[in-house]
Structure formats: C-alpha cells, structure tokens
Design a protein around this motif. Structure first.
Motif, short mmCIF file in Angstrom:
data_model
loop_
_atom_site.label_atom_id
_atom_site.label_comp_id
_atom_site.label_asym_id
_atom_site.label_seq_id
_atom_site.Cartn_x
_atom_site.Cartn_y
_atom_site.Cartn_z
N LEU A 133 1.25 -1.22 0.31
CA LEU A 133 -0.14 -0.03 -0.40
C LEU A 133 0.71 1.27 -0.09
O LEU A 133 1.01 2.24 -0.70
N TYR A 134 1.68 1.47 0.45
CA TYR A 134 3.25 2.44 0.89
C TYR A 134 3.42 3.03 -0.91
O TYR A 134 3.37 4.16 -1.03
N ASN A 135 4.23 1.75 -0.95
CA ASN A 135 4.88 1.45 -2.11
C ASN A 135 3.99 1.75 -3.78
O ASN A 135 4.32 2.36 -4.66
N ARG A 136 2.74 1.42 -3.51
CA ARG A 136 1.90 1.93 -4.70
C ARG A 136 0.91 3.09 -4.12
O ARG A 136 -0.20 3.24 -5.45
N GLY A 137 1.17 3.87 -3.32
CA GLY A 137 0.69 5.40 -3.36
C GLY A 137 -0.92 5.15 -2.60
O GLY A 137 -1.73 5.50 -3.21
N VAL A 138 -1.28 3.48 -2.34
CA VAL A 138 -2.81 3.31 -1.29
C VAL A 138 -2.10 4.15 -0.57
O VAL A 138 -2.06 3.86 0.24
N LEU A 174 -8.92 -1.73 6.20
CA LEU A 174 -10.16 -1.94 5.71
C LEU A 174 -9.70 -2.24 3.89
O LEU A 174 -9.96 -3.26 3.28
N PRO A 175 -8.78 -1.23 3.87
CA PRO A 175 -8.43 -1.29 1.91
C PRO A 175 -7.51 -2.82 2.27
O PRO A 175 -7.38 -2.99 0.71
N LEU A 176 -7.08 -2.85 2.72
CA LEU A 176 -6.41 -4.12 2.02
C LEU A 176 -6.96 -5.06 1.83
O LEU A 176 -6.63 -6.06 1.42
N ILE A 177 -8.14 -5.51 2.55
CA ILE A 177 -8.67 -6.45 1.94
C ILE A 177 -9.45 -6.45 0.93
O ILE A 177 -10.89 -7.04 0.99
N ASP A 191 -11.57 -1.18 -3.01
CA ASP A 191 -10.72 -2.16 -4.22
C ASP A 191 -11.02 -1.64 -5.58
O ASP A 191 -9.89 -1.80 -6.03
N GLN A 192 -11.36 -0.29 -5.62
CA GLN A 192 -11.45 0.55 -7.10
C GLN A 192 -9.82 0.51 -6.66
O GLN A 192 -8.82 0.66 -7.54
N ALA A 193 -9.20 1.26 -5.42
CA ALA A 193 -7.87 1.88 -5.18
C ALA A 193 -6.69 0.96 -5.45
O ALA A 193 -5.63 0.71 -5.57
N LEU A 194 -6.73 -1.00 -5.17
CA LEU A 194 -5.93 -1.85 -5.19
C LEU A 194 -6.13 -2.18 -6.66
O LEU A 194 -4.92 -1.87 -6.94
N GLU A 195 -6.86 -2.37 -7.57
CA GLU A 195 -6.25 -2.58 -8.74
C GLU A 195 -5.98 -1.59 -9.40
O GLU A 195 -5.45 -1.72 -10.11
N ARG A 196 -6.25 -0.11 -9.49
CA ARG A 196 -5.65 1.06 -10.08
C ARG A 196 -4.34 0.90 -9.37
O ARG A 196 -3.34 1.14 -10.26
N ALA A 197 -3.82 0.11 -8.37
CA ALA A 197 -2.67 -0.12 -8.24
C ALA A 197 -1.71 -0.97 -8.66
O ALA A 197 -0.73 -1.56 -8.21
N GLY A 198 -2.58 -2.09 -9.40
CA GLY A 198 -2.32 -3.46 -9.25
C GLY A 198 -1.69 -4.27 -8.29
O GLY A 198 -1.37 -4.85 -7.83
N GLU A 227 -11.82 2.99 2.50
CA GLU A 227 -11.60 4.09 0.96
C GLU A 227 -10.36 4.07 1.61
O GLU A 227 -9.94 4.02 2.25
N ALA A 228 -10.11 5.10 -0.04
CA ALA A 228 -8.37 4.77 0.09
C ALA A 228 -8.75 6.25 -0.88
O ALA A 228 -9.27 6.39 -1.91
N PHE A 229 -7.74 6.46 -0.89
CA PHE A 229 -6.81 7.89 -1.75
C PHE A 229 -5.76 7.41 -2.77
O PHE A 229 -5.00 6.78 -1.98
N HIS A 230 -6.14 6.89 -3.79
CA HIS A 230 -5.16 7.03 -5.04
C HIS A 230 -4.53 8.31 -6.57
O HIS A 230 -5.64 8.66 -6.91
N ASP A 231 -3.10 8.28 -6.63
CA ASP A 231 -3.77 9.67 -7.29
C ASP A 231 -4.06 10.90 -7.24
O ASP A 231 -4.77 11.84 -7.97
N GLY A 232 -4.40 11.28 -5.59
CA GLY A 232 -4.99 11.94 -5.44
C GLY A 232 -6.90 12.35 -5.43
O GLY A 232 -7.02 13.40 -4.70
#
Length: 517
Positions: A128-133, A157-160, A175-182, A164-169
């Motif tokens: 999560l840290y390295n992929r910016g989640v 929660l985003p780990l599973i 689940d969407q943040a995880l998908e975008r971060a691969g 909610e999470a921020f990704h690219d601001g």
C-alpha cells in the motif's frame, strides 16, 4: 529504477522516518532477516487455531466478549467482522503524510515476529505504501488503549478490498484503489485482524509527525529570537557560556551556543557596547537559552520515547515462538505516547508564549526604544499594533490546547477497558498548536525585521542579514500601513518549512546541534 530503502524491524530511526514520511518516492522493502521470526510466530498461531484450547483473539471474542468461543469454521470470518465492526471513526481524514507513517510503523511492528501474522500481511501493508494507496482514516474515535482500534481498522479495510482510500489524489472505494495500484485483496487468517487493529501506531505516527514539524519550527524560533535581540539592541552578555555551564542543563547550553553563533559579527551589537544605560534586558530576551533550552530537552526526551514506541510490538496477545507461548498483556496502552505528546504540547505553547512576549516588547517604545508600534508615523499609522493582537490571540489559544490530555480517562468496553490514555487526541492536537506557534514566530520575524530597519545603516550579523534578505524578498518594510495578512502567511510557510535556517549566510554548526536524532 529508484533504490529501495530497507526497513529493519526494531531498528527504525527518526532520520529514516523523516525521509520516508514524504511519500512513495522512497520505496521500502522489508529486511529479509525479519522473515524467519514472522513465519515462526504465524506457525504458532496456526497450531493454536487448530487446537481446542481457548486462545484470546484466535478462537474467542474480543474485550468483554473474550469468554465467547468461536467455531473453527468461523475463525477467518471472525477477523473480517472485527475490522468491519471497529471501523467507526468520525471526522476529517488524517493527512497522507501521517497515514504513510502509520503504514510503515504497523508493518515494522508486525515484522518483529511477535504478532502471529503471515508475511503476506506485512508485505501487503508495505505494498500500500509503495503503490501510493493511502487509506482514508477519520481522525477521531480512538481513546489510545486496546490500541488505536477504530483508526487502524480504517487503515486495514483497503488491505482486504473494503473501506476507502486515496490513490493519485482521488478518493475511491478500497477495492478500486487496489485495482488501480495493481494489488489484490488479502484474505485474513486467524488473529490477523486483531494484530492489525491492536497497537499504538496511529497515536505514535501523529506524535512523530508533530515532532518533525516542531524540529523545523524550533530552529526558526531560535533564529527569529536572535534577530529580535539585535533589533532591540539587547545584550549578548546573558549568553556567556560560563553562565550556562554552571547550571548544566544540556538544552540550555546548546541553545546559548546557537544564539552566540547567530549574533557573531553584528555591527548593531558593537555599536552599543558602551554608553548603554540599561542594566538588564527583559526576560523574553535575556532568558531565551533557559526557556528554549528547556523546550529542547523536552523534545529530546519525547524523541527517545516515541522512537522506542515506533520500534515496539504493541498488539495483544503476543506470540513468543521460541517458548511456544501466547501471552496476553497490555502493550496496546499508549500512556508513554500520551505523556510524550503532552510534554510536546507544553513546549510548543512555551515557544509561542515567549515569542509573543518579544513581539509585545518590540512594539512598546519604552522597552524597545524603537518607534511606537514599529511605525515612523505613529497615530496616522497603527503599524504592528494589531499584528501583536493576533499573536496574543494565538498564544492564548495554545494555552487551552496545552491542557494535558493524558489526565483524562473514560472506561470503555463495559468497564473491561477501564483506564485509557487519550494518546491519539494528545498527539492529534499538536498540529493546530504548531500552526498557531508558527504564525506567532512569523509575526515576530516580521516585527524584528521592521525593527532592524530603524537601525540602518548598521548591519546585523552575517547570518542574520541572510535572514533579513529572505524576509525582504517576500515582505518589504512597512513604513506606511498596509494589510500584513499575506506577509504573515508567507512568513508562516518559511517558518514551518525550515527555510529560515537555510537563509543563514554561513553554515552554523551550533544550529545543527539543535536538531533531533
């Protein structure tokens, strides 16, 4: 490809966190030497989950519900429900800077190998840290005991694939943040949900983030105080090293040395070595090493406490693989963090309080011997009259915020958890205090620079003239009234960001000695 920084569980340093808190521009990897201990503790939990004996948090309920046995087929569901039920925080999201620190501290704590989680859990947090989640963590809802339960539940929660999470601001479902971060959602095993939410990482990260901000503010306040000393044509006699040596307080000794170095070579000081009929300066000038040095000593003590906590294992129960034991305790109680944060709050308030007193001194022509309210045409102009009022308002607000949070406690969990630390609020309230004090010091910086203008053509020291050039590049001298609101805000950013220290013309080793570990 950017080189990864290695995270060694139990050996994190403040300089490392100073670098890593800026974001995923510094990718992190776990030291491979940590993996054996992680695997061993996870295996012990696996065996306990397969057995018949009741083990808290593995096959029982939590808190007051610890006597409730959980069926073997429900152990994974138990951990999932734990995260969902505990994610009940409220308020604005914590800053991305703080959340990144929390991710690192939680991963490092679990990697010590006393928590019984699998390697995948630690790797997931670092991913999560390295992929910016950046998980969305509401800032309110923890009492700083039984761990920072609600905010850590939101963290995980985003780990599973939930929450909610921020990704690219952008804020989005987990689940969407995880998908975008691969990344793929993690399925929790026995005890893993409990290990994730049990711990002091939120309160510790908040306190460390404030400590790093205070480090920059403190240096700016020392430099600004030296400029005020020169503007008020104060004596450097009280900074004589012999005075401070016989008291022996280390922060005081170091601060006095910094003031002497900052004043070295001031033509303003030389101009009034003789013929000045003032016997002693006001305390706000004369006692700067004593006051700021005491604050520095508090900051250094807090650094020791917080770095111990950053490297600690603070969940429950703890897994001791070597002895084959799982032991319940109370390392999740964040009293050390609460007391350290309260000490920092008092230090922040005092830095602002003595700075406000110096502003009051500068605008008082009887004491400063400068034009009334630092304006050449008093009456027609109000000068710095109301600027000082703003500083006084902020200093007063800090006094209320400095009330110790750790002396309060409300029992929770049906009186099972009957004494709590309030560490999370103790640490969270430091940021508004830092902002208040940075504005006070910014006002003092403008007032001191204005005072120097009335002493021209005499120059201050080379170091302080470097500060003057920085101030004047943003805020011209005010010889006729104008709004200083934008000037104050611009100075605030310089003070809070540490740019004042960079403006000293020469490298001053004595200022470097004021930095924390």
């Amino acid at each position: 490809m950017q080189e990864r920084e290695t995270l060694v569980a139990g050996e994190i340093t403040l300089p490392q966190l100073r670098r890593l808190s800026t974001g995923p521009g510094h990718p992190v990897q776990l030291d491979p030497r940590c993996r054996g201990a992680i695997r061993a503790s996870a295996e012990l939990v696996r065996r306990a989950a397969s057995g018949e004996a009741p083990v808290y948090g593995v096959n029982t309920g939590f808190g007051k519900l610890a006597t409730q046995r959980i069926a073997h087929d429900d152990l994974a569901l138990l951990q999932l429900k734990l995260l969902r039920s505990h994610a009940v925080g409220v308020g604005e999201p914590l800053s991305g800077r703080v959340v990144r620190l929390i991710l690192l501290l939680k991963a490092a704590s679990l990697a010590r190998g006393y928590s019984g989680v699998r390697e995948e859990v630690v790797d997931g947090l670092l991913a999560l840290y390295n992929r910016g989640v950046v998980p969305v963590i509401p800032c309110q809802g923890s009492v700083g005991a039984s761990g920072d339960l609600a905010p850590l539940a939101h963290l995980c929660l985003p780990l599973i694939g939930e929450g909610e999470a921020f990704h690219d601001g952008q804020r989005m479902p987990g689940d969407q943040a995880l998908e975008r971060a691969g990344l793929r959602p993690l399925r929790l095993g026995a005890k893993e949900g409990l290990a994730l939410i049990n711990g002091t990482q939120v309160s510790t990260a908040l306190a460390i983030d404030a400590l790093l901000g205070l480090e920059r503010l403190f240096e700016s306040a020392v430099i600004t105080g030296a400029l005020t000393l020169d503007a008020a044509r104060g004596s450097d006699g009280p900074f004589d090293p012999r005075i401070h040596a016989v008291r022996g307080q280390p922060g005081q000794v170091d601060c006095a040395a910094a003031y002497r170095a900052l004043m070295e070579g001031s033509a303003i000081r030389r101009s009034h070595l003789e013929g000045d009929d003032r016997v002693q300066d006001p305390y706000c000038l004369r006692c700067q090493p004593q006051v700021m040095g005491a604050c520095l000593d508090q900051m250094r003590h807090a650094t020791q406490v917080l770095m111990r906590e950053a490297n600690a294992v603070t969940d429950n129960p703890l897994v001791f693989a070597e002895g084959g034991a799982m032991v319940s305790g109370g390392n999740f109680h964040a009293e050390p963090v609460a007391l350290a944060a309260d000490a920092l709050a008092v230090a922040i308030a005092e830095i602002g309080a003595i700075s406000e007193r110096r502003v009051a001194m500068l605008v008082d022509t009887v004491v400063s011997r400068l034009p009334p309210f630092l304006t050449p045409e008093p009456g027609l102009n109000s000068g710095f009259m109301i600027v000082h009022v703003t500083a006084a308002a902020l200093a007063s607000e800090n006094k209320s915020l400095a009330h110790p949070a750790s002396v309060d406690s409300l029992p929770t969990s049906a009186n099972q958890e009957d004494h709590v630390s309030m560490a999370t609020f103790a640490a969270r309230r430091l940021q508004p205090m830092l902002k208040n004090t940075a504005h006070i010091v910014a006002i003092e910086l403008l007032a001191a620079a204005q005072g120097i203008e009335f002493l021209r053509p005499l120059a201050s020291s080379p170091a302080l003239e470097g500060v003057m050039r920085l101030v004047r590049s943003i805020s011209p001298a005010m010889m006729s009234d104008r709004s200083l609101a934008r000037d104050i805000e611009a100075m605030h950013h310089l003070v809070a960001g540490g740019d004042i220290g960079h403006a000293t013309e020469q490298h001053i080793a004595e200022l470097q000695a004021l930095r924390l570990a």
